[in-house]
Design a protein around this motif. Structure first.
Motif, short mmCIF file in Angstrom:
data_model
loop_
_atom_site.label_atom_id
_atom_site.label_comp_id
_atom_site.label_asym_id
_atom_site.label_seq_id
_atom_site.Cartn_x
_atom_site.Cartn_y
_atom_site.Cartn_z
N THR A 217 0.83 -1.21 0.00
CA THR A 217 0.00 0.00 0.00
C THR A 217 0.87 1.25 0.00
O THR A 217 1.85 1.34 0.74
CB THR A 217 -0.92 0.00 1.23
N GLY A 218 0.51 2.20 -0.86
CA GLY A 218 1.27 3.45 -0.93
C GLY A 218 0.99 4.18 -2.22
O GLY A 218 0.16 3.76 -3.03
N LEU A 219 1.70 5.27 -2.42
CA LEU A 219 1.61 6.05 -3.65
C LEU A 219 2.78 5.67 -4.55
O LEU A 219 3.94 5.73 -4.13
CB LEU A 219 1.67 7.55 -3.32
N TYR A 220 2.47 5.27 -5.76
CA TYR A 220 3.49 4.89 -6.72
C TYR A 220 3.60 5.97 -7.79
O TYR A 220 2.59 6.41 -8.36
CB TYR A 220 3.17 3.53 -7.36
N LEU A 221 4.83 6.38 -8.06
CA LEU A 221 5.08 7.47 -9.00
C LEU A 221 6.08 7.03 -10.04
O LEU A 221 7.09 6.40 -9.72
CB LEU A 221 5.66 8.68 -8.25
N CYS A 222 5.79 7.37 -11.30
CA CYS A 222 6.80 7.19 -12.34
C CYS A 222 7.39 8.56 -12.66
O CYS A 222 6.74 9.59 -12.46
CB CYS A 222 6.21 6.54 -13.58
N LEU B 243 13.32 16.38 -14.77
CA LEU B 243 12.57 15.18 -14.44
C LEU B 243 11.08 15.49 -14.44
O LEU B 243 10.65 16.46 -13.82
CB LEU B 243 13.01 14.67 -13.08
N THR B 244 10.30 14.65 -15.13
CA THR B 244 8.85 14.82 -15.18
C THR B 244 8.20 13.64 -14.48
O THR B 244 8.49 12.49 -14.81
CB THR B 244 8.38 14.87 -16.65
N PHE B 245 7.31 13.93 -13.53
CA PHE B 245 6.60 12.89 -12.80
C PHE B 245 5.20 12.69 -13.34
O PHE B 245 4.55 13.64 -13.81
CB PHE B 245 6.50 13.27 -11.32
N GLY B 246 4.72 11.47 -13.23
CA GLY B 246 3.31 11.19 -13.46
C GLY B 246 2.50 11.64 -12.25
O GLY B 246 3.07 12.02 -11.22
N GLN B 247 1.17 11.58 -12.38
CA GLN B 247 0.29 12.08 -11.30
C GLN B 247 0.28 11.16 -10.09
O GLN B 247 -0.14 11.55 -9.01
CB GLN B 247 -1.15 12.25 -11.80
N GLY B 248 0.72 9.93 -10.27
CA GLY B 248 0.76 9.00 -9.16
C GLY B 248 -0.42 8.04 -9.14
O GLY B 248 -1.51 8.36 -9.64
N THR B 249 -0.21 6.87 -8.57
CA THR B 249 -1.26 5.86 -8.37
C THR B 249 -1.31 5.53 -6.89
O THR B 249 -0.30 5.11 -6.32
CB THR B 249 -0.97 4.59 -9.17
#
Lengths: 114, 114
Positions: free
Chosen positions: B84-89, B102-108
């Protein structure tokens, strides 16, 4: 202990009052960066530095300034904070002078501008 | 500005199920990273992929970088509550003058129920 430190961790301020958030790393890293994190938007890069005296804009640099006079320190300056700069801010460092090196993040600074 | 579209934004599953998180862009990245973030802490790097078509495994986590280096996926097998947690690309610009950006995605946000 190898770490990235940020101060303060929490800050409530008023519109227009200049503030500085400090960031320091003790790992002799070349690369340092600032991000802001807002719900639904992920992390957005504000500024980054690939070495001393070298800084570049990220995706959201407006309203922020940075400096890299020493390798270990990378302060974030808000000359005239506004409510839309209310956010969670993270500083990060990486051993190599490009972003794909492993980034070590600080604990975050939660800023509220009223 | 490069964009990384991450999906889904929210994922709520039962322990033991498999899941996949996607990270897509129309831009080419020189490398792509996956991070995991827990509440009140900064993101922690899970993996970096740099070669098109690369697959990396980290215990029950499998990461893949698309052949064209525009997309990536994270697959978790037999998810556990500890996942469980926030996953970021996050992708690093492939442009010659933009290394370090660096560009991040919005997160899952992943929730695994016991």
């Amino acid at each position: 202990e190898a770490q990235v430190t940020q101060n303060p961790r929490y800050l409530i301020t008023v519109t227009g009052k200049k503030l500085t958030v400090t960031c320091s790393q003790n790992m002799n890293h070349e690369y340092m960066s600032w991000y802001r994190q807002d719900p639904g938007l992920g992390l957005r890069q504000i500024y980054y530095s690939m070495n001393v005296e070298v800084t570049d804009k990220g995706d959201v640099p407006e309203g922020y300034k940075v400096s890299r006079k020493e390798k270990r320190n990378f302060p974030l300056i808000l000359e005239s904070p506004s409510p839309n700069q209310t956010s969670l801010y993270f500083c990060a460092s990486a051993p190599s002078n490009y972003a794909s090196g492993e980034q070590y993040f600080g604990p975050g600074t939660r800023l509220t501008v009223t | 500005t490069q964009l990384l579209e991450q999906s889904p934004q929210f994922l709520s599953i039962q322990e033991g199920e498999n899941l996949t998180v996607y990270c897509n862009s129309s831009s080419v990245f020189s490398s792509l990273q996956w991070y995991r973030q827990e509440p009140g802490e900064g993101p922690v790097l899970l993996v970096t992929v740099v070669t098109g078509g690369e697959v990396k495994k980290l215990k029950r986590l499998t990461f893949q970088f698309g052949d064209a280096r525009k997309d990536s996926s994270l697959h978790i097998t037999a998810a556990q509550p500890g996942d469980t947690g926030l996953y970021l690309c996050a992708g690093e610009d492939a442009g010659g003058t933009s290394y370090g950006k660096l560009t991040f995605g919005q997160g899952t946000i992943l929730t695994v129920h016991p």
